[in-house]
Design a protein around this motif. Structure first.
Motif, short mmCIF file in Angstrom:
data_model
loop_
_atom_site.label_atom_id
_atom_site.label_comp_id
_atom_site.label_asym_id
_atom_site.label_seq_id
_atom_site.Cartn_x
_atom_site.Cartn_y
_atom_site.Cartn_z
N ASP A 279 0.84 -1.19 0.00
CA ASP A 279 0.00 0.00 0.00
C ASP A 279 0.88 1.24 0.00
OD1 ASP A 279 0.96 0.34 2.58
OD2 ASP A 279 -0.86 -0.40 3.54
N LYS A 280 0.25 2.41 0.13
CA LYS A 280 1.02 3.66 0.04
C LYS A 280 2.01 3.82 1.18
CE LYS A 280 -2.61 6.41 2.30
NZ LYS A 280 -1.99 7.14 3.36
N ASP A 281 1.83 3.05 2.28
CA ASP A 281 2.76 3.10 3.41
C ASP A 281 3.78 1.96 3.35
OD1 ASP A 281 1.46 5.34 4.56
OD2 ASP A 281 -0.09 3.99 5.35
N ASN A 282 3.85 1.30 2.18
CA ASN A 282 4.79 0.21 1.95
C ASN A 282 4.53 -1.01 2.83
OD1 ASN A 282 6.38 1.35 -0.16
ND2 ASN A 282 7.39 2.66 1.36
N GLN A 283 3.27 -1.22 3.21
CA GLN A 283 2.88 -2.40 3.95
C GLN A 283 2.31 -3.43 2.97
OE1 GLN A 283 3.50 -2.74 7.33
NE2 GLN A 283 4.57 -0.80 6.95
N VAL A 284 2.68 -4.71 3.15
CA VAL A 284 2.22 -5.75 2.24
C VAL A 284 0.72 -5.96 2.41
CG1 VAL A 284 2.41 -8.18 1.62
CG2 VAL A 284 4.46 -6.90 2.25
N THR A 285 -0.01 -5.85 1.29
CA THR A 285 -1.45 -6.10 1.31
C THR A 285 -1.77 -7.52 0.86
OG1 THR A 285 -1.69 -5.19 -0.92
CG2 THR A 285 -2.00 -3.68 0.94
N TYR A 286 -0.98 -8.07 -0.08
CA TYR A 286 -1.12 -9.47 -0.46
C TYR A 286 0.16 -9.92 -1.16
CZ TYR A 286 -2.20 -8.17 -5.34
OH TYR A 286 -2.15 -7.69 -6.61
N SER A 287 0.34 -11.26 -1.24
CA SER A 287 1.49 -11.83 -1.94
C SER A 287 1.14 -13.25 -2.41
CB SER A 287 2.74 -11.86 -1.05
OG SER A 287 2.54 -12.70 0.06
N TYR A 288 1.90 -13.76 -3.38
CA TYR A 288 1.68 -15.11 -3.89
C TYR A 288 2.90 -15.53 -4.71
CZ TYR A 288 0.59 -12.81 -8.30
OH TYR A 288 0.67 -12.04 -9.42
N ARG A 289 2.96 -16.83 -5.00
CA ARG A 289 4.01 -17.38 -5.86
C ARG A 289 3.36 -18.22 -6.96
NH1 ARG A 289 7.71 -22.04 -5.42
NH2 ARG A 289 6.63 -22.61 -3.48
N THR A 290 3.81 -18.01 -8.20
CA THR A 290 3.29 -18.76 -9.35
C THR A 290 4.36 -19.72 -9.85
OG1 THR A 290 1.96 -16.86 -10.04
CG2 THR A 290 2.31 -18.60 -11.66
N ILE A 291 3.99 -20.96 -10.07
CA ILE A 291 4.86 -21.95 -10.70
C ILE A 291 4.20 -22.35 -12.02
CG2 ILE A 291 5.92 -24.22 -10.50
CD1 ILE A 291 5.74 -23.93 -7.47
N ASN A 292 4.89 -22.13 -13.13
CA ASN A 292 4.28 -22.43 -14.42
C ASN A 292 5.19 -23.33 -15.25
OD1 ASN A 292 6.04 -20.57 -16.15
ND2 ASN A 292 5.12 -19.09 -14.72
N THR A 293 4.57 -24.19 -16.02
CA THR A 293 5.27 -25.05 -16.97
C THR A 293 4.56 -24.94 -18.31
OG1 THR A 293 3.94 -26.98 -16.37
CG2 THR A 293 6.02 -26.68 -15.21
N GLY A 294 5.31 -25.07 -19.39
CA GLY A 294 4.72 -24.94 -20.71
C GLY A 294 5.34 -25.91 -21.70
N ASP A 295 4.56 -26.22 -22.71
CA ASP A 295 5.00 -27.12 -23.78
C ASP A 295 4.45 -26.55 -25.08
OD1 ASP A 295 5.79 -29.14 -25.42
OD2 ASP A 295 4.58 -30.71 -24.48
N TYR A 296 5.33 -26.19 -26.01
CA TYR A 296 4.92 -25.49 -27.22
C TYR A 296 5.54 -26.15 -28.46
CZ TYR A 296 4.12 -21.99 -23.61
OH TYR A 296 3.72 -21.35 -22.46
N SER A 297 4.81 -26.12 -29.55
CA SER A 297 5.35 -26.56 -30.83
C SER A 297 4.85 -25.63 -31.91
CB SER A 297 4.95 -28.01 -31.14
OG SER A 297 3.56 -28.10 -31.43
N TRP A 298 5.63 -25.46 -32.95
CA TRP A 298 5.27 -24.55 -34.05
C TRP A 298 5.99 -25.00 -35.32
CZ3 TRP A 298 9.99 -22.20 -35.20
CH2 TRP A 298 10.92 -22.20 -34.16
N TYR A 299 5.24 -25.05 -36.41
CA TYR A 299 5.79 -25.53 -37.67
C TYR A 299 5.21 -24.71 -38.82
CZ TYR A 299 7.98 -29.58 -35.52
OH TYR A 299 8.78 -30.39 -34.74
N SER A 300 5.95 -24.70 -39.90
CA SER A 300 5.46 -24.16 -41.17
C SER A 300 5.84 -25.16 -42.26
CB SER A 300 6.10 -22.80 -41.47
OG SER A 300 5.67 -22.32 -42.73
N ILE A 301 4.84 -25.61 -43.01
CA ILE A 301 5.06 -26.62 -44.05
C ILE A 301 4.47 -26.10 -45.35
CG2 ILE A 301 4.63 -29.02 -44.71
CD1 ILE A 301 4.05 -29.55 -41.70
N ARG A 302 5.28 -26.08 -46.40
CA ARG A 302 4.80 -25.54 -47.67
C ARG A 302 5.09 -26.52 -48.81
NH1 ARG A 302 8.98 -24.47 -50.82
NH2 ARG A 302 10.98 -23.90 -49.88
#
Length: 748
Positions: A279-302
């Motif tokens: 907040d404006k007085d530098n007091q923590v109002t909330y906090s959290y931690r995110t753990i993310n994993t991803g799997d991606y593929s991309w192709y172009s075929i002509r």
């Protein structure tokens, strides 16, 4: 024979022994018979001859500049992205973003054919492609009427190694470095009227952990005032590319060509985000931690097929072409939210999962006709029809309550179809008279667009576009080595599925990304004045340019319900004036020095914001061949901070050393290289703001890069795939990340 007395006749011939014959002429002799004179091979006359010279790396034409990668020693070790730093009118910044002629809007072709996969993601794809498979790169600054009216900066045409006379050739190579490795191979074979060439390469990469920090100040709230987050991410992946091209000469007047090509790969990513709100007085109002994993593929075929008919009249050509291109992509990610402390309800941090797939299938039919008229004139005309279907299906799953099962969420899922039919007709004219050239053209394009929402918010709609696009180039030669060229063209951008797709990417709950399906085509007017001089010793190219655009597609951010939303809009009015400089000096047959620079003044504004300023970048290097044929290259460069509509990014610098040596009659090449060896990490900063918020981001990623490569060539390349002089070039779609602010939208 006149005269009398004793004579000696001597006959010289290169590679033969000298013939010396003495004879006498008397007054009575009318005809002399010297008999048979014999000679033999002088095999030992020249024990060794070594010719050391550097071929010109750059040459210029009325509408393009060509950079010869094959004759650049750095091509033995570098990828294409690093070589692009030397190409005239091309700049590559510290984030590996590419600009052509001062603009980030350009199209990439491979062997004269457009490749949307590279255009959509040039910095990642070109970074994965070894330069030793490339012959040269063309920078087409004014594409002319025969090309689609897309890409302000022009076209980069990457021509792969192929070409020769008779026989075959094959090359295999491998490389390894601290971030991965790979290998490649290519071969060309000719038998009678049939010629085929193919190449394939595969690269594995392991990106070290990157780190980020973000600070955001909310001007409209005292409770959720300051957001601090720290992040880390790493990924591993595989990239591969391959091409097969074949030609069959039916007879001297008819040629059939076929080609198949693909680019693509996939990666796995892992990341964490630690966030806390104060907040404006530098007091923590909330906090959290995110753990993310991803799997991606991309192709172009002509797949391409071309039929070319030539005539007895030189340079008269009739060509019919067909191309089908598909670009499948998949994405899957999981977000887990841990260590939650007083998280407000509007964030709703429940575990979520998303999986999606998208595809663009495009069928293109085209006919072209070119004919000379008299000695000085050439006329070209053609017609083109494109059927393009973009689809994106993203399914979103989330917990309905803490600890519960993940369920399908139809409200946040999206199944989106964007269907285009495009008709293009063009006519062009070229006059070449002595040292003067004149090339005007006119193109008409009609677009029929149909947007459908199978799943997700949004109403179906149809819209049509009419565009009339002029272009003109004037050029003249001064003497044999100087050229002056002036250009004007109107270019357009149609929004692509990345900018249109409304699917919301919420991997970071405080920064949401999505597209805007109501985007319209943007138009840009461009003026260039170019001077160049090219000689065996010194090359110089200077370009003055100016462009303006009143409805540019810009990525922008805004604060809504204490969350940053990132999307696109036709909100930009941009003006840019600048100068580009390229110089190459062959100081000796063994030494080359070059610089490649760009500076411009940009003015960006919309209804509420205005940003302007200078940006400059400069690259340079030197190459020298030492005794024992050891070649050493030193390169370096950097850029000032770049501007965007809502802020700016940081500047950067880089440097590298390359050493290579050829063995076994130039067939075996061994190379070693190191980049940015004095600093392990590079830090990149970005600032974004509007009336309601200020956000600063800092990213730190590994920049130290070192490794080696080996390649071996077999056979003699003496035949190249004969290609149709006209083929399909689809240049009409704006790619992800090519707006003048960079970045991309949500997953698609």
């Amino acid at each position: 024979m006149n005269g009398q007395g004793n004579f000696i006749i001597t006959i010289f011939s290169i590679g033969k022994t000298t013939i010396r014959k003495e004879f006498t002429v008397t007054p009575e002799d009318k005809i002399m018979d010297l008999g048979t004179l014999y000679t033999e091979e002088a095999a030992n006359e020249l024990a060794w001859v070594e010719v050391i010279a550097q071929k010109p790396l750059v040459k210029v034409d009325v509408d393009k500049i060509e950079y010869n990668i094959e004759d650049d020693p750095d091509s033995k070790t570098n990828n294409i992205l690093e070589i692009l730093r030397k190409v005239p009118l091309v700049t590559v910044d510290g984030e590996d973003n590419i600009q052509v002629n001062g603009s980030s809007s350009f199209k990439v072709h491979v062997n004269g054919k457009p490749n949307n996969m590279i255009t959509d993601n040039p910095k990642d794809v070109l970074k994965s492609m070894p330069a030793n498979t490339i012959k040269y790169i063309e920078v087409i600054t004014n594409p002319g009427a025969k090309y689609d009216a897309e890409r302000v900066g022009g076209i980069l045409n990457i021509v792969t190694i192929g070409g020769g006379f008779e026989g075959y050739t094959a090359t295999v190579s491998a490389h390894a470095n601290n971030m991965g490795g790979g290998g490649s191979a290519y071969a060309t074979v000719k038998q009678n009227k049939f010629t085929v060439t193919g190449n394939y390469s595969a690269n594995y990469y392991n990106q070290p952990t990157n780190y980020g920090e973000t600070y955001r100040e909310n001007y409209t709230s005292d409770t959720d005032k300051y957001l601090y987050s720290e992040s880390s991410s790493d990924y591993t992946g595989m990239f591969q590319q391959g091409n097969i091209e074949a030609s069959y000469e039916v007879d001297t007047m008819r040629l059939i060509t076929f080609s198949f090509g693909m680019y693509g790969g996939g990666n796995d990513s892992n990341g964490e985000i630690d966030a806390r709100m104060l907040d404006k007085d530098n007091q923590v109002t909330y906090s959290y931690r995110t753990i993310n994993t991803g799997d991606y593929s991309w192709y172009s075929i002509r797949r391409n097929a071309d039929y070319q008919r030539s005539f007895k009249t030189k340079d008269r050509l009739l060509t019919f072409s067909y191309k089908v291109n598909s670009q499948p992509r998949t994405n899957k990610y999981d977000n887990l939210y841990e260590d939650q402390y007083q998280v407000p309800e509007y964030l709703s941090l429940l575990h979520q999962h998303s999986k999606g797939k998208s595809n663009t299938i495009e069928h293109t039919f085209q006919g072209d006709y070119t004919t000379p008229i008299g000695k000085y004139h050439t006329v070209e005309t053609g017609i083109k029809y494109i059927i393009r279907n973009n689809t994106s299906d993203n399914k979103y799953y989330r917990q309905t309550e803490a600890g519960g099962d993940s369920n399908y969420d139809a409200d946040r899922s999206s199944n989106y179809k964007h269907l285009n039919d495009i008709l293009g007709i063009y006519a062009g004219y070229t006059l070449r008279y002595k040292s003067f050239s004149f090339k005007p053209g006119l193109r008409y394009e009609y677009t029929m667009q149909d947007v459908k929402y199978v799943v997700g918010t949004g109403e179906d709609f149809k819209v049509n576009y009419n565009n009339l696009i002029p272009s003109v180039t004037l050029g003249t030669k001064i003497g044999q080595i100087q050229n002056i060229r002036g250009e004007y063209n109107l270019r357009i951008w149609r929004p692509g599925i990345y900018q249109l797709n409304p699917y919301r990417d919420e991997q970071d709950p405080n920064n949401i990304y999505y597209g805007n399906p109501e985007l319209e085509t943007e138009k840009s007017h461009n003026f260039n004045l170019n001077y160049s001089t090219f000689s065996a010793k010194f090359n110089l190219n200077v370009t003055l340019r100016h462009s303006f655009n009143n409805n540019s597609i810009q990525r922008y951010a805004f604060l809504e319900e204490r969350v940053i939303h990132n999307t696109y809009g036709n909100i930009g009015k941009t003006k840019s004036s600048g100068v580009g400089l390229y110089a190459n000096w062959n100081a000796s047959p063994k030494t080359r020095i070059y610089i490649n620079g760009n500076t411009d003044y940009r003015d960006l504004k919309n209804d509420t914001q205005h940003n302007n300023g200078w940006n400059a970048s400069m690259y340079g290097g030197a190459q020298h061949t030492f005794p024992k044929k050891i070649r050493v290259s030193l390169n370096g460069g950097g850029s000032t901070p770049y501007l965007s509509l809502q802020g700016k990014g940081s500047g950067y610098y880089y440097y590298s050393v390359n050493v290579n040596r050829a063995f076994v009659k130039e067939r075996l090449t061994v190379s070693a290289y190191v980049n940015n060896f004095l600093t392990k990490h590079r830090t990149y900063n970005n600032t974004t703001s509007d009336a309601n918020f200020l956000q600063r981001s800092k990213y730190r990623y590994s920049q130290r890069y070192f490794g080696m490569s080996v390649s071996y060539r077999m056979g003699e390349l003496k035949a190249s795939v004969k290609k149709a002089a006209r083929t399909i070039n689809s240049d009409d779609v704006k790619s992800e990340g090519s707006s003048e602010g960079g970045g991309g939208g949500g997953n698609s």
